[in-house]
Design an enzyme around this catalytic site. Structure first.
Site, short mmCIF file in Angstrom:
data_model
loop_
_atom_site.label_atom_id
_atom_site.label_comp_id
_atom_site.label_asym_id
_atom_site.label_seq_id
_atom_site.Cartn_x
_atom_site.Cartn_y
_atom_site.Cartn_z
N PHE A 122 -8.23 -3.82 -2.48
CA PHE A 122 -7.72 -3.73 -1.11
C PHE A 122 -6.80 -2.51 -1.02
O PHE A 122 -5.84 -2.41 -1.79
CB PHE A 122 -6.96 -5.02 -0.79
CG PHE A 122 -6.35 -5.09 0.58
CD1 PHE A 122 -7.14 -4.99 1.71
CD2 PHE A 122 -4.98 -5.29 0.74
CE1 PHE A 122 -6.58 -5.09 2.98
CE2 PHE A 122 -4.41 -5.39 2.00
CZ PHE A 122 -5.22 -5.29 3.12
N LEU A 124 -4.22 -0.70 1.22
CA LEU A 124 -3.32 -0.65 2.39
C LEU A 124 -2.14 0.30 2.11
O LEU A 124 -1.91 1.25 2.84
CB LEU A 124 -2.82 -2.06 2.72
CG LEU A 124 -1.72 -2.18 3.79
CD1 LEU A 124 -2.23 -1.72 5.16
CD2 LEU A 124 -1.20 -3.63 3.90
N GLU A 126 0.63 3.01 1.01
CA GLU A 126 0.65 4.47 0.83
C GLU A 126 2.05 4.87 0.37
O GLU A 126 2.98 4.07 0.46
CB GLU A 126 0.33 5.15 2.18
CG GLU A 126 -1.07 4.85 2.66
CD GLU A 126 -1.42 5.58 3.96
OE1 GLU A 126 -0.60 6.42 4.42
OE2 GLU A 126 -2.51 5.31 4.48
N PRO A 127 2.20 6.12 -0.07
CA PRO A 127 3.52 6.54 -0.56
C PRO A 127 4.65 6.27 0.45
O PRO A 127 5.73 5.86 0.07
CB PRO A 127 3.35 8.04 -0.82
CG PRO A 127 1.89 8.20 -1.11
CD PRO A 127 1.17 7.16 -0.30
N GLY A 130 4.99 1.09 2.58
CA GLY A 130 4.95 -0.07 1.69
C GLY A 130 5.21 -1.31 2.53
O GLY A 130 4.30 -1.89 3.12
N ASP A 241 -2.00 -13.11 4.62
CA ASP A 241 -1.69 -14.54 4.84
C ASP A 241 -2.56 -15.43 3.96
O ASP A 241 -2.13 -16.47 3.47
CB ASP A 241 -1.91 -14.93 6.31
CG ASP A 241 -0.92 -14.26 7.25
OD1 ASP A 241 0.11 -13.77 6.77
OD2 ASP A 241 -1.20 -14.21 8.47
N GLN A 338 15.94 -16.66 -22.72
CA GLN A 338 17.27 -17.12 -23.15
C GLN A 338 17.14 -18.23 -24.21
O GLN A 338 17.86 -18.23 -25.21
CB GLN A 338 18.05 -17.64 -21.93
CG GLN A 338 19.50 -17.92 -22.20
CD GLN A 338 20.30 -16.65 -22.49
OE1 GLN A 338 19.91 -15.55 -22.06
NE2 GLN A 338 21.37 -16.77 -23.23
N GLY A 341 16.25 -16.94 -27.37
CA GLY A 341 17.33 -16.10 -27.89
C GLY A 341 16.81 -14.74 -28.36
O GLY A 341 15.99 -14.12 -27.69
N GLU A 365 2.20 -7.66 -2.63
CA GLU A 365 1.69 -8.42 -1.47
C GLU A 365 2.81 -8.78 -0.50
O GLU A 365 2.83 -9.86 0.10
CB GLU A 365 0.86 -9.62 -1.91
CG GLU A 365 -0.42 -9.13 -2.57
CD GLU A 365 -1.54 -10.14 -2.70
OE1 GLU A 365 -1.63 -11.03 -1.85
OE2 GLU A 365 -2.32 -10.01 -3.65
N1 COS Z 1 -1.42 -12.66 11.82
C1 COS Z 1 -1.92 -12.17 12.97
N2 COS Z 1 -1.32 -11.16 13.65
C2 COS Z 1 -0.19 -10.63 13.12
C3 COS Z 1 0.38 -11.09 11.93
C4 COS Z 1 -0.29 -12.14 11.27
N3 COS Z 1 0.18 -12.64 10.12
N4 COS Z 1 1.48 -10.39 11.65
C5 COS Z 1 1.63 -9.50 12.64
N5 COS Z 1 0.62 -9.66 13.55
C6 COS Z 1 0.42 -8.91 14.79
C7 COS Z 1 1.60 -9.09 15.72
O1 COS Z 1 1.43 -10.25 16.51
C8 COS Z 1 1.53 -7.83 16.55
O2 COS Z 1 0.51 -7.99 17.52
P1 COS Z 1 0.63 -7.27 18.98
O3 COS Z 1 0.31 -5.84 18.73
O4 COS Z 1 -0.38 -7.97 19.80
O5 COS Z 1 2.04 -7.50 19.43
C9 COS Z 1 1.05 -6.78 15.56
O6 COS Z 1 0.40 -7.51 14.50
C10 COS Z 1 2.18 -5.98 14.96
O7 COS Z 1 3.09 -6.89 14.38
P2 COS Z 1 4.62 -6.55 14.12
O8 COS Z 1 5.20 -5.93 15.35
O9 COS Z 1 5.27 -7.77 13.58
O10 COS Z 1 4.48 -5.39 13.02
P3 COS Z 1 5.57 -4.67 12.14
O11 COS Z 1 5.20 -3.24 12.07
O12 COS Z 1 6.95 -5.03 12.60
O13 COS Z 1 5.30 -5.27 10.67
C11 COS Z 1 5.46 -6.83 8.84
C12 COS Z 1 5.41 -6.61 10.35
C13 COS Z 1 6.77 -6.36 8.22
C14 COS Z 1 5.33 -8.36 8.67
C15 COS Z 1 4.25 -6.13 8.17
O14 COS Z 1 4.39 -4.73 8.22
C16 COS Z 1 4.07 -6.53 6.70
O15 COS Z 1 3.53 -7.60 6.41
N6 COS Z 1 4.55 -5.69 5.77
C17 COS Z 1 4.34 -5.94 4.36
C18 COS Z 1 3.05 -5.34 3.94
C19 COS Z 1 2.65 -5.82 2.60
O16 COS Z 1 2.60 -7.01 2.31
N7 COS Z 1 2.32 -4.87 1.73
C20 COS Z 1 1.90 -5.22 0.43
C21 COS Z 1 0.85 -4.33 -0.02
S1 COS Z 1 -0.73 -4.88 0.30
S2 COS Z 1 -1.21 -5.72 -1.39
#
Ligand code: COS
Length: 388
Positions: A122, A124, A126-127, A130, A241, A338, A341, A365
């Site tokens: 997967f 997602l 990038e530098p 994160g 999720d 621990q 030891g 994740e």
């Molecule tokens: N399920 C469905 N929709 C989702 C969702 C979810 N779990 N989480 C967010 N959304 C939707 C929101 O409802 C929003 O929709 P609208 O555009 O209709 O409003 C949209 O996605 C953007 O969501 P949000 O505003 O919450 O985005 P942010 O940029 O604030 O980011 C976090 C939210 C921080 C939760 C997200 O960037 C994240 O999960 N970051 C971590 C990434 C990660 O786990 N990286 C690990 C590497 S991959 S192995």
């Protein structure tokens, strides 16, 4: 504690425990020291049908869902968290296709993943993107002539990078639309313009490959777009999720493995003329470790069962399982070191590796800070929806 697993899941658990013991245990020290991907072990997993677990039956899988994947991942993690992530990352890579792919894509790719002929990854991170996954810069520009997409950019820290044959990649198709401007693509190994960059030298999970994906004018056919343009961010969030209970299961497995080592050692080690497990100081540590591991397992299995039961939203429960289990893994492995030891600190014993392996579960994740933010956002939304 009895989780009343079905007959099928108990069989999977026992099979994974046997493979972990007979195949993974003898190899784990060398894989860790040499930073080497366990190709031979992936072959054993494939021959044992372990890659079929989470793939639907109509695509050559067993259709057993997320709980079965968690049970398998936990068993492998008890012996080696690194080998376990090589296995579990396939489900992460396959998830965008499973959740949002069309029938053609499922028919073409899922059987290859189910048989283990190809591994998945997967893409997602990038530098500069994160925790802020919406800040990705990899571009996918549509060529109006044939509808294909031209990808340019670099993905970082991709588990199974360079080893997988099938990559699900999130890229920006419309920079003016923020998170609604990202799209998900299937990119096959060998596609012109797609290459691998730096291979990471990590603290833990060293058997796993963590590598950059580099896209330079990489042309991806229109039929490899997953879902619709603009759905990429939501697909990524839904993928995470679904996969976070798997990280929780990995953490539970690592913690249980460390607890087992600590128990064994404490029953053999003598100081002051007695076995050290006769000292209350050690007994209380062991009791707390075991209680935390069981609580983490209960949370991980509950989140997985909720997903398998078809719940509509479960980001809060997935995040709770991941944050709790990974914090438990860090505490329990640290306590195991621990209890052992000075010996615990030495490479000769596996607990120092388990402590190194545990650390990443608090980071990848989604960092545990991001998990807490996901939990709080869901709590606030649920409260508002109840009108209180
Ligand atoms: N399920 C469905 N929709 C989702 C969702 C979810 N779990 N989480 C967010 N959304 C939707 C929101 O409802 C929003 O929709 P609208 O555009 O209709 O409003 C949209 O996605 C953007 O969501 P949000 O505003 O919450 O985005 P942010 O940029 O604030 O980011 C976090 C939210 C921080 C939760 C997200 O960037 C994240 O999960 N970051 C971590 C990434 C990660 O786990 N990286 C690990 C590497 S991959 S192995």
């Amino acid at each position: 504690m009895d989780y009343y697993l079905s007959e099928e899941l108990r069989e999977i658990r026992d099979l994974c425990a046997q493979i972990a013991d007979e195949v993974v245990r003898p190899a784990r020290e060398d894989l860790d020291r040499e930073n080497r991907f366990p190709t031979e072990i992936m072959r054993v997993f494939a021959e044992s049908d372990l890659f079929r677990i989470y793939i639907p039956e109509e695509h050559d899988g067993l259709g057993l869902g997320v709980l079965a994947l968690c049970v398998a991942t936990e068993e492998i993690s008890k012996v080696c968290g690194g080998v376990a992530v090589c296995y579990a990352a396939n489900a992460l890579g396959a998830m965008p296709i499973l959740l949002s792919g069309n029938e053609e894509q499922k028919k073409r790719y899922l059987p290859l993943l189910a048989s283990g002929e190809k591994l998945a990854a997967f893409g997602l991170t990038e530098p500069d993107a994160g925790s802020d996954a919406g800040a990705i810069k990899t571009m996918a520009i549509r060529d109006e002539k044939d509808g294909s997409y031209v990808l340019n950019g670099t993905k970082q820290w991709i588990t199974n990078g360079g080893e997988a044959g099938i990559y699900t990649v999130i890229a920006v198709t419309d920079p003016s639309r923020g998170t609604r401007g990202a799209s998900a693509f299937i990119v096959e190994d060998g596609t012109p313009g797609f290459s691998y960059g730096k291979k990471e030298d990590k603290m833990g999970i060293r058997a796993s490959a963590t590598r950059e994906l580099v896209f330079e004018d990489c042309r991806v056919p229109a039929e490899n777009l997953i879902g619709k343009e603009g759905m990429g961010f939501i697909i990524a969030m839904k993928t995470l999720d679904h996969s976070r209970p798997g990280v929780a299961a990995q953490a539970v497995g690592i913690a249980q493995g460390a607890l087992d080592e600590a128990l064994r050692y404490a029953s053999q080690r003598k100081q002051f003329g007695q076995r050290i497990d006769s000292f209350q100081g050690i007994q209380f540590m062991l009791a707390d470790m075991a209680t935390q591991v069981e609580a983490a397992r209960a949370l991980a299995y509950s989140a997985a069962r909720m997903i398998d039961a078809g719940a509509r939203r479960f980001e809060k429960e997935s995040a709770m399982a991941k944050v709790f289990a990974s914090d438990v893994a860090m505490r329990v492995t640290t306590d195991a070191v621990q209890i052992l030891g000075g010996y615990g600190y030495m490479r000769e014993y596996p607990v120092e590796k388990m402590m190194r392996d545990a650390k990443i579960t608090q980071i990848y994740e989604g960092t545990n800070q991001i998990q807490r933010s996901v939990i709080a956002t869901a709590l606030i939304r649920e409260t508002a929806a109840r009108g209180r």
